[in-house]
Enzyme design. Structure first.
Site, PDB file in Angstrom:
ATOM      1  N   GLU A 120     -29.486  -0.591   0.288  1.00 54.91           N
ATOM      2  CA  GLU A 120     -28.113  -0.369   0.744  1.00 54.91           C
ATOM      3  C   GLU A 120     -27.648   1.049   0.410  1.00 54.91           C
ATOM      4  O   GLU A 120     -27.050   1.728   1.248  1.00 54.91           O
ATOM      5  CB  GLU A 120     -27.193  -1.417   0.127  1.00 54.91           C
ATOM      6  CG  GLU A 120     -27.543  -2.825   0.581  1.00 54.91           C
ATOM      7  CD  GLU A 120     -26.347  -3.741   0.689  1.00 54.91           C
ATOM      8  OE1 GLU A 120     -25.832  -3.900   1.801  1.00 54.91           O
ATOM      9  OE2 GLU A 120     -25.925  -4.278  -0.356  1.00 54.91           O
ATOM     10  N   GLU A 140     -31.128 -10.391  -0.140  1.00 48.96           N
ATOM     11  CA  GLU A 140     -29.960 -11.178  -0.530  1.00 48.96           C
ATOM     12  C   GLU A 140     -29.978 -12.608   0.004  1.00 48.96           C
ATOM     13  O   GLU A 140     -29.664 -13.560  -0.725  1.00 48.96           O
ATOM     14  CB  GLU A 140     -28.680 -10.462  -0.084  1.00 48.96           C
ATOM     15  CG  GLU A 140     -28.280  -9.279  -0.959  1.00 48.96           C
ATOM     16  CD  GLU A 140     -29.081  -8.015  -0.682  1.00 48.96           C
ATOM     17  OE1 GLU A 140     -28.820  -6.990  -1.341  1.00 48.96           O
ATOM     18  OE2 GLU A 140     -29.975  -8.039   0.198  1.00 48.96           O
TER      19      GLU A 140
END
Length: 266
Positions: A120, A140
């Site tokens: 990210e 995730e």
């Protein structure tokens, strides 16, 4: 400014090198690391002597993302930094480049794992160099979590949507060569040389006129979601003033005189 126990800063010429420095945890995010990143970006923005930033990790890893042990209730490293987060509830998003775009070019030098929050943060950088054994991925969903660092918005704007959705929905790991093939990174280099390659790229960036470099970066991002006509109009508004600068005149003189230009940000 910038340095904490989990974030090292170093000047290499006109480049600020920010090193995620928690190798025993594969540079998992911690409060001191986030504070250090936030302050490092602020330092780069404020200091005109800094022309570029290189982001890398210590100990053969880039960043393994969120500290899952802390998430499980075992305490996050750096509780002494809590006052900084209380003063600025947005600090962690700025640190991770979700809510902040540095005006100087940011070059990522990736060795080892760059996963979850690492991938990210990577999406907030401008140029990306990866070592052969680097790995990437957004894990995730495999842990019942959501990648709130910006990936559901940014990733499909940076790589083809089918690849973005595969990465987001499968949570699988990607090799450096796969990441290069889909456009997540720009270049793959031998292991142990990512930082050197990033610094070489930074030196090329630093050789350009700083006003021109910053205007070009800003224009690329500011026009990304505009129509072509709107983007071209903004490009003229951003670009034409650069031609009137003393740096532009110096660039032309240096070319004529066959010498390196001496830019003065004027």
């Amino acid at each position: 400014m910038g340095a904490t126990e989990h974030l090292k800063t170093e000047r290499v010429g006109a480049t600020l090198v920010l090193t995620l420095n928690r190798p025993e945890a594969r540079n998992a995010l911690s409060l001191p690391m986030l504070v250090g990143l936030h302050d490092g970006w602020a330092e780069a923005d404020a200091d005109d002597a800094i022309r570029s930033v290189v982001l890398t990790g210590a100990g053969g890893a880039f960043c393994s993302g969120m500290d899952l042990k802390a998430l499980a209730g075992r305490g996050m490293a750096g509780e002494h930094c809590r006052d900084r987060f209380a003063a600025d509830p947005d600090l962690h998003w700025k640190a991770m480049l979700r809510h902040h775009r540095p005006r100087k070019p940011v070059i990522a030098a990736v060795e080892g794992p760059c996963v979850a929050g690492g991938t990210e943060i990577l999406q907030g950088t401008d140029i990306r160099v990866a070592a052969e054994s680097a790995t990437f991925g957004l894990f995730e969903v495999r842990r019942g979590l959501f990648p709130v660092g910006g990936s559901t918005v940014r990733l499909a704007r940076q790589i083809p949507r089918t690849h973005a959705l595969e990465m987001l929905l499968t949570g699988r790991s990607y090799t450096a060569r796969e990441a290069e093939r889909i456009g997540l990174v720009g270049r793959v280099v031998p292991d142990g040389t990512a930082l050197d390659a990033a610094l070489e790229t930074a030196a090329l960036v630093n050789a350009g006129g700083p006003l021109a470099v910053e205007a070009v970066k800003a224009c690329v991002y500011d026009t990304a979601e505009l129509s072509e006509a709107e983007g071209l109009a903004l490009e003229l508004r951003r670009g034409m003033p650069v031609f009137a600068t003393e740096d532009a005149k110096e660039g032309a003189r240096a070319f004529t005189e066959k010498r390196p230009p001496v830019f003065r940000r004027a």
